[in-house]
Design an enzyme around this catalytic site. Structure first.
Site, PDB file in Angstrom:
ATOM      1  CB  VAL A 152      24.953  30.046 -17.079  1.00 12.43           C
ATOM      2  CG1 VAL A 152      24.645  31.062 -18.192  1.00 12.43           C
ATOM      3  CG2 VAL A 152      24.700  30.709 -15.844  1.00 12.43           C
ATOM      4  CE1 TYR A 153      29.702  26.915 -23.513  1.00 11.96           C
ATOM      5  CE2 TYR A 153      29.882  24.721 -22.334  1.00 11.96           C
ATOM      6  CZ  TYR A 153      29.989  25.776 -23.568  1.00 11.96           C
ATOM      7  OH  TYR A 153      30.710  25.099 -24.805  1.00 11.96           O
TER       8      TYR A 153
END
Length: 243
Positions: A152-153
């Site tokens: 996600v990051y």
């Protein structure tokens, strides 16, 4: 040849800690005025009192749509103009995708991607009118490398790399430089969200850098003569071996 930042007015998001605070201190030492943007009102007031009148506190919650939209207009009531916008605020999610929540994903994309785009969108007309300006964004080496334990990051930073480099091309005719700095792991509060084993290994191997190293990179980006743009600067711990 480096250019002076004396008399410049900079806006830094996430300015109350970490990279944002280190860069605030760096630009102030170079003679700039810094509008310190953060959601932590008490911490901002404490820092502004300590630093002095060249640090201008701006309480903004970038997660909140109304607060985010009001940021640039409110700042322009406090200072005459904005020479530099440094979009630095961000958050982190590590680990397997199945270990996070949809709410955490929404929060990360809002802060790491949407708020950056909105802040840049808000300041660009002001800079176009002045025919000059600098926009810098904190990206990450995760925006260049598919880090498998932070999908996600890393995805948020890949999105920002694309945004910065497309905006950089759009802004060239207007005299506005757009750049990013892409640090490796930095000693900051965000590391609290790292998987424990990864953090332990990084500390033991010396694979972390201090926020001041990133501030030095931002200084270099901003002090080049106007005919030069540093499109991206990767700043890595020497012992970091993932890229």
């Amino acid at each position: 040849m480096s250019q002076s930042l004396a008399g410049k007015i900079a806006v830094i998001t996430g300015a109350a800690s970490g990279i944002g605070l280190a860069t605030t201190e760096k630009l102030l030492s170079l003679g700039a005025t810094v509008v310190m943007v953060d959601w932590d009102k008490a911490r901002l007031a404490e820092l502004a009192e300590k630093i002095g009148s060249k640090a201008v506190p701006q309480v903004t919650n970038l997660i909140d749509a109304e607060s985010c939209a009001a940021m640039i207009p409110e700042i322009l009531k406090k200072v005459d103009h904005i020479d530099i916008l440094y979009c630095n605020a961000g958050t982190y999610i590590g680990g397997d995708l199945t270990e996070t929540t949809s709410e955490a994903i929404d929060r990360m994309l809002t802060l790491n991607v949407n708020a950056v785009m909105k802040n840049v969108h808000a300041v660009v007309p002001h800079m176009i009118e002045r025919k000059t300006g600098d926009i810098v964004v904190t990206c990450s080496i995760a925006g260049h490398y598919p880090v498998h334990w932070e999908p996600v990051y890393a995805s948020s930073k890949w999105a920002i790399t694309c945004f910065v480099q497309t905006m950089r091309r759009q802004m060239i005719p207007h005299g506005i430089r757009v750049a990013q700095v892409s640090p490796g792991p930095v000693i900051s509060a965000l590391l609290a969200d790292w998987p424990e084993e990864n953090l332990r290994k990084a500390k033991e191997s010396g694979s972390l850098i201090d926020p001041s190293e990133v501030a030095d990179a931002v200084e270099y980006i901003l002090t080049r003569k106007r005919t030069v743009t540093i499109r991206d600067m990767l700043v890595l711990p020497t012992n970091f071996d993932r890229v």
